[in-house]
Write an enzyme that holds these catalytic residues in place. Structure first.
Site, PDB file in Angstrom:
ATOM      1  N   GLU A  13      48.675  36.943  43.906  1.00 40.07           N
ATOM      2  CA  GLU A  13      48.998  38.369  43.989  1.00 40.07           C
ATOM      3  C   GLU A  13      49.698  38.718  45.299  1.00 40.07           C
ATOM      4  OE1 GLU A  13      46.439  41.457  42.641  1.00 40.07           O
ATOM      5  OE2 GLU A  13      44.946  40.037  41.899  1.00 40.07           O
ATOM      6  N   HIS A  37      48.477  39.443  39.559  1.00 36.29           N
ATOM      7  CA  HIS A  37      47.929  40.794  39.484  1.00 36.29           C
ATOM      8  C   HIS A  37      47.603  41.138  38.034  1.00 36.29           C
ATOM      9  CE1 HIS A  37      47.158  44.762  41.104  1.00 36.29           C
ATOM     10  NE2 HIS A  37      47.854  45.297  40.120  1.00 36.29           N
ATOM     11  N   SER A  89      43.117  47.734  40.638  1.00 38.15           N
ATOM     12  CA  SER A  89      44.465  47.995  41.125  1.00 38.15           C
ATOM     13  C   SER A  89      44.501  49.346  41.846  1.00 38.15           C
ATOM     14  CB  SER A  89      45.451  47.924  39.956  1.00 38.15           C
ATOM     15  OG  SER A  89      46.777  47.920  40.396  1.00 38.15           O
TER      16      SER A  89
END
Length: 446
Positions: free
Chosen positions: A371, A401, A278
């Site tokens: 995502e 995600h 991330s």
């Protein structure tokens, strides 16, 4: 611009590998060579540009003049052009964008620089947007789709929710003994799975996620443990400074400092793997650009799971998957605002997609198909490929995600097992036999 001024920019651009000073200092420029529509003479024009995946965009603004510039008429007559980006020179095919695609990309440019809107307001014409697509064959993106059933997708969401109340524990055989004494003045911790001594294997740097603002050291230690197992080396978890108290470039500076500290302790770059998830994936890709620009030896390979590569929030999946993902456009906008603190979102290294992506080490990008950041990963992979790099992109169907967090579980789901297997397989593909010589052994520290 007067032709003599153009010539000065061209000379400076070529002499300084794409960098110029004066009013265009810090601007992203290229040199476009077109063939005269009537004369057949080759003309070189410096232009502002925008990256867009594996292609580059230029805008025929002519400073807001009522007529299109000469170079635009030239490429209409002969769309085969030559592009110099400061790092390489290549042939490209020019295509004028139309309709919604043109409008969306012009709006993106205007959001980054309001000057484009001012040009459009006084031009009295629709200012053309042109895409330049390289004609030389890039290294193909190694794209793999990882299938999953609807039940598996639901199980991942349930597992992610369960971790909030039933937190997994670090395996008892994890070794938390420091491997090297120095981490560049940046907080961090070492985690090593059994049977992976540093003197034989190297080091993996792990940069955690959390929107540049949050950290959970206990869970991050488990992630480091899993990475130690699959990469076959000790893992250094970087406890970088967090926004909003410490905004860009504080976190990036910390990652770079940690990497440099390993080199200073005689860990060969060829035995270092950079990994991040991330926001940590963003920092990994940003760090590669900083290190490359500084002439520092780059790591053997880099892994980025669900990275945000374009902080302008221009990827189509941000709209298409909004409501499907656990992260929304509003969250991304908040994250970018807190992190950047006024820094431009359309520039590198903070937005890795906007950097010069040639010369990077082998990359593995992993992302879920649901995502909002799906196209951030896809566009970055395509851009690296267009720049001649080696990149693998794994798309996990139906996954949101942070799906990778399921690897933290004591009983990992199939998608987690697949992810770990894919990383181990990729490491095996990129690993080279260590060379004999001064760097063939690493210090173990005290």
């Amino acid at each position: 611009m007067p032709s003599d001024f153009n010539q000065q920019i061209i000379q400076e651009f070529r002499a300084n590998r794409g960098k110029v000073g004066g009013p265009f200092e810090g601007a992203r420029l290229l040199l476009l060579t077109t063939t005269g529509a009537r004369t057949g003479v080759r003309h070189v024009t410096p232009l502002a540009c925008l990256p867009d995946g594996g292609r580059t965009l230029v805008i025929a603004s002519a400073g807001g003049a009522p007529a299109n510039p000469a170079w635009y008429h030239n490429l209409l007559a002969n769309p085969r052009v030559t592009v110099e980006d400061g790092q390489r020179t290549y042939e490209a095919e020019a295509a004028v964008l139309e309709g919604e695609e043109r409008d969306l990309l012009f709006a993106r440019a205007a959001e980054a620089d309001p000057g484009w809107s001012a040009y459009q307001a006084r031009a009295g014409r629709v200012i053309p947007v042109i895409a330049l697509t390289p004609l030389d064959a890039p290294h193909p993106v190694n794209l793999t789709h990882i299938p999953a059933t609807a039940e598996e997708s639901s199980a991942v969401l349930a597992e992610m929710g369960a971790m909030r109340t039933h937190r997994p524990r670090l395996p008892a055989d994890a070794d938390l003994t420091p491997v090297l004494p120095d981490t560049g003045g940046v907080a961090g911790s070492w985690v090593t799975a059994p049977h992976h001594p540093a003197a034989e294997t190297g080091v993996t740097i792990y940069v955690h996620g959390g929107g540049f603002q949050f950290t959970d050291p206990e869970l991050e230690q488990i992630m480091a443990y899993r990475l130690s197992r699959v990469t076959g080396r000790p893992v250094l978890r970087v406890d970088y400074r967090l926004a909003p108290a410490h905004r860009y470039p504080a976190a990036l500076d910390d990652v770079v400092a940690v990497y440099r500290s390993l080199l200073d302790q005689n860990v060969p770059a060829s035995r270092i793997i950079l990994s991040g998830e991330s926001a940590g994936g963003t920092l990994v890709l940003s760090a590669l650009l900083v290190l490359k620009e500084a002439g520092v030896p780059l790591p053997h390979a880099a892994l980025a799971i669900s990275p945000q590569t374009d902080l302008t929030l221009s990827s189509p999946s941000i709209e298409a998957n909004d409501g499907e993902d656990v992260v929304s456009r509003a969250v991304l906008d908040h994250v970018a605002t807190q992190y950047l603190a006024g820094a431009r979102p359309d520039q590198a290294p903070q937005s890795p997609l906007h950097g010069r992506l040639d010369g990077l080490p082998p990359l593995l990008l992993a992302v879920g198909s649901k995502e909002v950041l799906l196209d951030d990963a896809r566009r970055f992979a395509e851009a690296v490929s267009a720049a001649g790099g080696t990149v693998s992109l794994d798309v996990y169907e139906g996954m949101p995600h942070a799906f990778h967090a399921t690897v933290l579980s004591d009983r990992p789901l199939p998608v987690a097992t697949t992810l770990l297997h894919r990383v181990a397989e990729w490491i095996g593909e990129t690993r080279q036999r260590p060379t004999e010589g001064p760097d063939s052994a690493l210090p173990t520290g005290d």
